[in-house]
Structures are given as C-alpha cells and as structure tokens.
Design a protein around this motif. Sequence first.
Motif, PDB file in Angstrom:
ATOM      1  N   PHE A  20       0.843  -1.198   0.000  1.00 16.98           N
ATOM      2  CA  PHE A  20       0.000   0.000   0.000  1.00 16.98           C
ATOM      3  C   PHE A  20       0.881   1.251   0.000  1.00 16.98           C
ATOM      4  CE2 PHE A  20      -3.025  -3.131   0.971  1.00 16.98           C
ATOM      5  CZ  PHE A  20      -4.304  -2.603   0.960  1.00 16.98           C
ATOM      6  N   GLY A  21       0.252   2.398  -0.235  1.00 14.82           N
ATOM      7  CA  GLY A  21       0.962   3.662  -0.248  1.00 14.82           C
ATOM      8  C   GLY A  21       1.407   4.102   1.131  1.00 14.82           C
ATOM      9  N   MET A  22       2.106   5.254   1.170  1.00 16.16           N
ATOM     10  CA  MET A  22       2.656   5.766   2.416  1.00 16.16           C
ATOM     11  C   MET A  22       1.723   6.783   3.072  1.00 16.16           C
ATOM     12  SD  MET A  22       6.780   6.099   1.789  1.00 16.16           S
ATOM     13  CE  MET A  22       6.858   6.826   0.148  1.00 16.16           C
ATOM     14  N   ASN A  23       1.914   6.968   4.358  1.00 18.50           N
ATOM     15  CA  ASN A  23       1.148   7.935   5.138  1.00 18.50           C
ATOM     16  C   ASN A  23       1.335   9.339   4.559  1.00 18.50           C
ATOM     17  OD1 ASN A  23       0.631   9.909   7.398  1.00 18.50           O
ATOM     18  ND2 ASN A  23       0.125   8.014   8.481  1.00 18.50           N
ATOM     19  N   GLY A  24       0.250  10.092   4.472  1.00 19.99           N
ATOM     20  CA  GLY A  24       0.301  11.421   3.882  1.00 19.99           C
ATOM     21  C   GLY A  24       1.258  12.374   4.578  1.00 19.99           C
ATOM     22  N   ALA A  25       1.486  12.182   5.868  1.00 18.69           N
ATOM     23  CA  ALA A  25       2.381  13.072   6.600  1.00 18.69           C
ATOM     24  C   ALA A  25       3.826  12.957   6.117  1.00 18.69           C
ATOM     25  CB  ALA A  25       2.313  12.777   8.096  1.00 18.69           C
ATOM     26  N   LEU A  26       4.181  11.828   5.517  1.00 17.53           N
ATOM     27  CA  LEU A  26       5.532  11.658   4.997  1.00 17.53           C
ATOM     28  C   LEU A  26       5.799  12.549   3.795  1.00 17.53           C
ATOM     29  CD1 LEU A  26       5.862   7.772   5.274  1.00 17.53           C
ATOM     30  CD2 LEU A  26       7.145   9.475   6.584  1.00 17.53           C
ATOM     31  N   TYR A  27       4.747  13.103   3.217  1.00 11.95           N
ATOM     32  CA  TYR A  27       4.901  13.994   2.076  1.00 11.95           C
ATOM     33  C   TYR A  27       4.845  15.472   2.451  1.00 11.95           C
ATOM     34  CZ  TYR A  27       3.653   9.694  -0.453  1.00 11.95           C
ATOM     35  OH  TYR A  27       3.604   8.413  -0.926  1.00 11.95           O
ATOM     36  N   SER A  28       4.504  15.782   3.705  1.00  8.94           N
ATOM     37  CA  SER A  28       4.214  17.179   4.028  1.00  8.94           C
ATOM     38  C   SER A  28       4.995  17.749   5.200  1.00  8.94           C
ATOM     39  CB  SER A  28       2.715  17.335   4.323  1.00  8.94           C
ATOM     40  OG  SER A  28       2.344  16.549   5.441  1.00  8.94           O
ATOM     41  N   ARG A  29       5.475  16.912   6.095  1.00  4.60           N
ATOM     42  CA  ARG A  29       6.075  17.457   7.314  1.00  4.60           C
ATOM     43  C   ARG A  29       7.491  17.980   7.068  1.00  4.60           C
ATOM     44  NH1 ARG A  29       4.700  13.562  12.345  1.00  4.60           N
ATOM     45  NH2 ARG A  29       6.986  13.643  12.411  1.00  4.60           N
ATOM     46  N   GLN A  30       7.801  19.114   7.655  1.00  2.31           N
ATOM     47  CA  GLN A  30       9.103  19.737   7.479  1.00  2.31           C
ATOM     48  C   GLN A  30      10.224  18.888   8.064  1.00  2.31           C
ATOM     49  OE1 GLN A  30       9.800  22.441   5.713  1.00  2.31           O
ATOM     50  NE2 GLN A  30      11.991  22.398   6.193  1.00  2.31           N
ATOM     51  N   ASP A  31       9.982  18.254   9.214  1.00  5.68           N
ATOM     52  CA  ASP A  31      11.037  17.439   9.819  1.00  5.68           C
ATOM     53  C   ASP A  31      11.354  16.222   8.954  1.00  5.68           C
ATOM     54  OD1 ASP A  31       8.468  16.396  10.498  1.00  5.68           O
ATOM     55  OD2 ASP A  31       9.361  15.207  12.102  1.00  5.68           O
ATOM     56  N   VAL A  32      10.329  15.645   8.330  1.00  8.03           N
ATOM     57  CA  VAL A  32      10.548  14.521   7.426  1.00  8.03           C
ATOM     58  C   VAL A  32      11.348  14.987   6.215  1.00  8.03           C
ATOM     59  CG1 VAL A  32       9.424  12.869   5.876  1.00  8.03           C
ATOM     60  CG2 VAL A  32       8.493  13.268   8.173  1.00  8.03           C
TER      61      VAL A  32
END
Length: 418
Positions: A20-32
């Motif tokens: 499955f795809g990745m969690n949406g936060a992995l695309y948006s968070r500055q720390d990531v």
Amino acid sequence: MRPSSSKTHRELIASRQPGFGMNGALYSRQDVFETDMEIFFNQHWIQVAVTADVDEPGDVFTVDIGKSSVLILRDDDEQIRAYRNVCRHRGARLKEAGKSTVGMLVCPYHQWTYDLDGSLKHASHMGKGFDPKCRSLIPVHCKVVGAHVLVCLGDNPPEDIKDLEAVMGPRFAPFDLANTRIAYELDYIENGNWKLVMENNRECYHCAGTHPELIVSYQSEDLGVSLEEMSDEARASYDAYQIRKAGIEADWANSGLLYETVEHLQDDAPTQFRTQRMIIAGAGESQTLDTQVACRKLLGNLTRRDLGDTHLWGNNAWAHVMSDHAMISWIIPLSPDRTLVRTKWLVHRDAVEGVDYDLQRLTEVWVATTQQDAALVAITHSGTQDPAFVPGPYSTYTEPYVDQFARWYTSRLAAHGV
C-alpha cells in the motif's frame, strides 16, 4: 490513535501496510523533509548535471541542494570536478546558482582566488605564516556515467556506484554522449513532494489516460498488463507482439547492442537503478509524435535509426536515449511540497537547429509529458493531505516499482538510524 502530526518519522513509516501507499504526513512534514534531504540528497549518489553543462574548460555549473551548494566545473585537463561552493575564508558563496565561465574562481567578498583544480592561488594580507595549501576548495565526490554527472555530498559515498558504471558504461558507449550539446533545457517546479514525483515516474499505469503524446511511442504491452483480465483478442495481440519483440531483440543482439533489462533494486542497495532497451512503437525510431527521428544527425557515429529507447532511472533521475537524441531529467527537492524537475535535451555536438532538427518537434513530447506529470503530482500531493486520505493498494501489474520505492525508502532510512 495518535494524529500523524504527532507521530515520529519511524512510526509514520511503520504504519505502511505492505503493498500500500505511504502515510500522507511523509509527504508534508518539514522534519521529514529535512531528514530526507540529509539522507537521500547528501549521503547518496544523485544526479546534478550533464556533461554538456560544463562543455569547455572553465565552464562552471552551480547547483543548490537544500542548504548545500556545489560547483560543477571542467578543469584545464578536461576533467569534470565538483567542489563545495564555500570560500575557505569566511564562507561566502563563490558563484550564484546557474552557469558561468571563468579563468579562476574569485570570491566576490575578499577576492580569494582559486584555480580550477581547487587550490588557493591568491589571498592578500594574510601574513607570512599563512599556508594556502590548507585552504583549497572542499572537493565533492563526483562520477561521470555517459552524460550523467553524479555527486555524493557525504564523506563515505556508497560503493555500489561501481555497478551503475559497469552496466551503463557499455550501454551508453555507442551514443558517445560526451560528444553532445544541449539543444534545450527546461526547469519545471512541481507542486508536490519529491517522493511523489519519483513514484509517478516509476509507473505507467497512468500513461494511457494522461500522456497522449508520449503513449504514441510506447508499446502498451510493455507497460504492465494483467493477462488474466485480457480478452481473447487482446491476448492474441499480446502474444503476437512478444514474437515480434523477440525478433527485434535478436537483431539488436546480432548487432552487438545490449538490450536486456538490468535491475539493481535490492531494498538495501544505496544506488538504485533500472535499465532496459525499450522497443519504440510505430516507425520505431524516436520519442516523437510520428516516432521518426527528430534529428537527422544521429548521436556518435551511428547510422542506424531503429535502436529503441535505452531507458534508465536512478535515485533521483530518469533518461531516454535514442539514436538521434537523449532526454535526461532529474529532481532536486525545494520544500516538502515543491520539487524542481530539470530536463535537458541532448543532440550531436555538430547538429544544427533548423537544419538537422526542428526544436519544437524534438522537445514537444517530453515538454507536454512534464507538464502533465506536474499536474498529476500536484493533485496527488493535495489529496494525500486531505483528512480523508487512507493509502490504497498498489497494482501488482503496473506499480511494482512504486512499491519497491517505498520499501527502499524505508530501508535506507533504517540504515541511517531512522
């Protein structure tokens, strides 16, 4: 359940269901994003230029990568080198991003002057005890593979770059990519996370419905199909194509042309790449709207037009090399939701615009495709930030390399302690 905004990077990764795809936060968070930049764009090999960007001795191409800046240059011995764009005095940038030509590199602040080999040649008023040999520019690990200029900003560059060199050296050799020039270049900002840009590039599930210009040169049977869902008529067509494909590949082999698919895609391999010589549909010559060559002066000393598409993709780049021209693209992340996609079209060094090729015809397929991909990435990035987003399953037929990218992303983070 804790909201994604409060989960650790590791927790976000661990939440991915296999396939499955990745969690949406992995695309948006500055720390990531900052972690991604440190690991994937500092500690891994990435493409930053093509050889034609620094065509002559003294040519400099300055590339910004996050907080880092790199000088790519060709020295007096025709060797391509890379240095940190940092003066060894008080840190001033030596050059702004972009291209220039110099005799020496002169710091605009206090005029410390460096030779193209990085050595400090002039620094006034520093006293007799000053040793210029200790203040050379900081070198950056650099490799040239075909026309690709790759760097690694880390102190310990992954050693498996040798596999890319061994595989692609002989595949690129017939095209003589060092003897090319840039016919056109395009910088395009995509409004999405860099991972979404790479995911989009690693599947063609979307191609038939969104890339009418590109799909003209593709064989649909090569884009991933579900045999069990085929009609009898479609299966007969598929089987007939496999026979024709085998004949074309045998012809290439008899001519000494490498065509087999090579995958260096172990989940823990730092330097990812996949290459194959793809059959071009129609006239079989080039990725143009009529599938015939766009440039009559072929690359290198080639005389044969129907050499297919030597396709390569790697950590942050993809390329299509044909008998008449090459299209090479790579990405540099700018922020969690903005990614630079940089594309160069290469032709034979002696090819003349308006005589050997028409620029619009040469570029129109991938200019359109780049714009279409940018729109797809933007709507996907936006959708992954919707509170209703739940990652869906990948197609095992058309998206296996997207799933592999997610596994690789996870593996490389773990290798660096995330």
